[in-house]
Motif scaffolding. Sequence first.
Motif, PDB file in Angstrom:
ATOM      1  N   ILE A 241       0.962  -1.211   0.043  1.00 51.03           N
ATOM      2  CA  ILE A 241       0.102   0.032   0.015  1.00 51.03           C
ATOM      3  C   ILE A 241       1.090   1.336  -0.062  1.00 51.03           C
ATOM      4  N   GLY A 242       1.919   1.297   0.769  1.00 55.41           N
ATOM      5  CA  GLY A 242       2.958   2.268   0.810  1.00 55.41           C
ATOM      6  C   GLY A 242       3.455   2.504  -0.524  1.00 55.41           C
ATOM      7  N   ASP A 243       3.903   1.471  -1.321  1.00 52.09           N
ATOM      8  CA  ASP A 243       4.423   1.682  -2.475  1.00 52.09           C
ATOM      9  C   ASP A 243       3.506   2.363  -3.448  1.00 52.09           C
ATOM     10  N   LEU A 244       2.305   1.847  -3.622  1.00 54.03           N
ATOM     11  CA  LEU A 244       1.282   2.331  -4.338  1.00 54.03           C
ATOM     12  C   LEU A 244       1.316   3.868  -4.093  1.00 54.03           C
ATOM     13  N   ARG A 245       0.865   4.216  -2.999  1.00 57.67           N
ATOM     14  CA  ARG A 245       0.811   5.633  -2.565  1.00 57.67           C
ATOM     15  C   ARG A 245       2.008   6.543  -3.076  1.00 57.67           C
ATOM     16  N   GLU A 246       3.078   6.166  -2.544  1.00 57.36           N
ATOM     17  CA  GLU A 246       4.459   6.753  -3.072  1.00 57.36           C
ATOM     18  C   GLU A 246       4.476   7.000  -4.343  1.00 57.36           C
ATOM     19  N   GLU A 247       4.293   5.812  -5.071  1.00 62.36           N
ATOM     20  CA  GLU A 247       4.571   5.825  -6.611  1.00 62.36           C
ATOM     21  C   GLU A 247       3.628   6.830  -7.330  1.00 62.36           C
ATOM     22  N   LEU A 248       2.225   6.746  -6.912  1.00 65.57           N
ATOM     23  CA  LEU A 248       1.577   7.764  -7.376  1.00 65.57           C
ATOM     24  C   LEU A 248       1.560   9.220  -6.911  1.00 65.57           C
ATOM     25  N   SER A 249       2.365   9.335  -5.660  1.00 69.07           N
ATOM     26  CA  SER A 249       2.721  10.737  -5.558  1.00 69.07           C
ATOM     27  C   SER A 249       3.771  11.222  -6.394  1.00 69.07           C
ATOM     28  N   MET A 250       4.681  10.388  -6.753  1.00 70.73           N
ATOM     29  CA  MET A 250       5.882  10.685  -7.639  1.00 70.73           C
ATOM     30  C   MET A 250       5.118  11.066  -9.104  1.00 70.73           C
ATOM     31  N   ILE A 251       4.477  10.206  -9.544  1.00 67.46           N
ATOM     32  CA  ILE A 251       4.034  10.466 -10.607  1.00 67.46           C
ATOM     33  C   ILE A 251       3.071  11.891 -10.739  1.00 67.46           C
ATOM     34  N   LYS A 252       2.547  12.075  -9.524  1.00 69.31           N
ATOM     35  CA  LYS A 252       1.572  13.343  -9.614  1.00 69.31           C
ATOM     36  C   LYS A 252       2.788  14.635  -9.773  1.00 69.31           C
ATOM     37  N   SER A 253       3.761  14.532  -8.979  1.00 72.78           N
ATOM     38  CA  SER A 253       4.771  15.475  -9.015  1.00 72.78           C
ATOM     39  C   SER A 253       5.598  15.664 -10.494  1.00 72.78           C
ATOM     40  N   VAL A 254       5.517  14.667 -11.279  1.00 65.15           N
ATOM     41  CA  VAL A 254       6.122  14.709 -12.639  1.00 65.15           C
ATOM     42  C   VAL A 254       4.938  15.422 -13.415  1.00 65.15           C
ATOM     43  N   LEU A 255       3.734  14.910 -13.547  1.00 64.77           N
ATOM     44  CA  LEU A 255       2.675  15.692 -14.111  1.00 64.77           C
ATOM     45  C   LEU A 255       2.598  17.184 -13.710  1.00 64.77           C
ATOM     46  N   ALA A 256       3.013  17.651 -12.505  1.00 65.23           N
ATOM     47  CA  ALA A 256       2.820  18.962 -12.168  1.00 65.23           C
ATOM     48  C   ALA A 256       3.652  19.744 -12.785  1.00 65.23           C
ATOM     49  N   GLU A 257       4.971  18.959 -13.074  1.00 67.01           N
ATOM     50  CA  GLU A 257       6.188  19.586 -13.757  1.00 67.01           C
ATOM     51  C   GLU A 257       5.696  19.805 -15.126  1.00 67.01           C
ATOM     52  N   GLN A 258       4.982  19.038 -15.728  1.00 71.70           N
ATOM     53  CA  GLN A 258       4.435  19.222 -16.986  1.00 71.70           C
ATOM     54  C   GLN A 258       3.579  20.404 -17.328  1.00 71.70           C
ATOM     55  N   GLU A 259       2.775  20.360 -16.218  1.00 70.86           N
ATOM     56  CA  GLU A 259       1.684  21.435 -15.874  1.00 70.86           C
ATOM     57  C   GLU A 259       2.250  22.817 -16.082  1.00 70.86           C
ATOM     58  N   GLU A 260       3.460  22.801 -15.286  1.00 75.03           N
ATOM     59  CA  GLU A 260       4.198  24.098 -15.410  1.00 75.03           C
ATOM     60  C   GLU A 260       4.566  24.536 -16.672  1.00 75.03           C
ATOM     61  N   VAL A 261       5.095  23.743 -17.576  1.00 78.05           N
ATOM     62  CA  VAL A 261       5.490  23.793 -18.915  1.00 78.05           C
ATOM     63  C   VAL A 261       4.502  24.292 -19.845  1.00 78.05           C
TER      64      VAL A 261
END
Length: 261
Positions: A241-261
Amino acid sequence: MPFITIEKWKSQDDRLNAQKAATKEPSYCIGTRSDFLESHIMLTLDEYCNPALSPEDLRSRNLDQVIGRHERYRQKRDHAIQKQARVIDGGDVSVLLEKLWIFLRACVSQLYERKDGKSVHQRPKETVAQKHQLPESAIYVNQTWIWKVGEFAIMTQPSVDSSLSLPGFLSDISDKRIVIAFALKHFVELFDKPSKRAPRPILKIYESELSVISEEVNRYVKSAVVKDIDIDQEKAFIHQIGDLREELSMIKSVLAEQEEV
């Protein structure tokens, strides 16, 4: 701009060596100052979002991505189905029906059988060897760089699955601003686009794993018998469960960088 894809699993050393081989010829143009050549290899989620971790920790986390567990369980399931299919293969109709009935009866009994008060159709815990076996695929963060110089658009396209390459018609568009817009749109949409390596979108894989873990936890907590308490199983649930939450959080941060671009 960063973008996310599923690619064949490679160690960091293998990725670095491939990058060195790809930049060998351009380095001749720079001579002894070839260290100016920037190296942007594709990085796993942890390498991109948690670069401060030690190489040993990063390797361990790379081998334990959610998609790796998903593939291992899928392979076990497919192997079991193929094994049963070989059992019922061949023979006349009556023999085939008899073997098919045995197969179905085994499947039904597996769904309802209980052993020592606990359901036995729970997904088995992984051994240490299974956890450290090389996965087939991994989720990577790639980088694309785009420059507009006068009437020209220069962009870098990492070596990804051929089915994810930029469309060829872009070279025929005269307005390079449109070319850049199409290129950015293309790389953003790769996140949810099936490919040869990943026939299912990334979020569907996480959704499937979340459903499986949720069902396993629900079955586990139904038993109120003290002897059914399994600390190792509970630790495995917390880890997954921790892996799921952490990886989804990392994916969210990458998508946030895309949104800035």
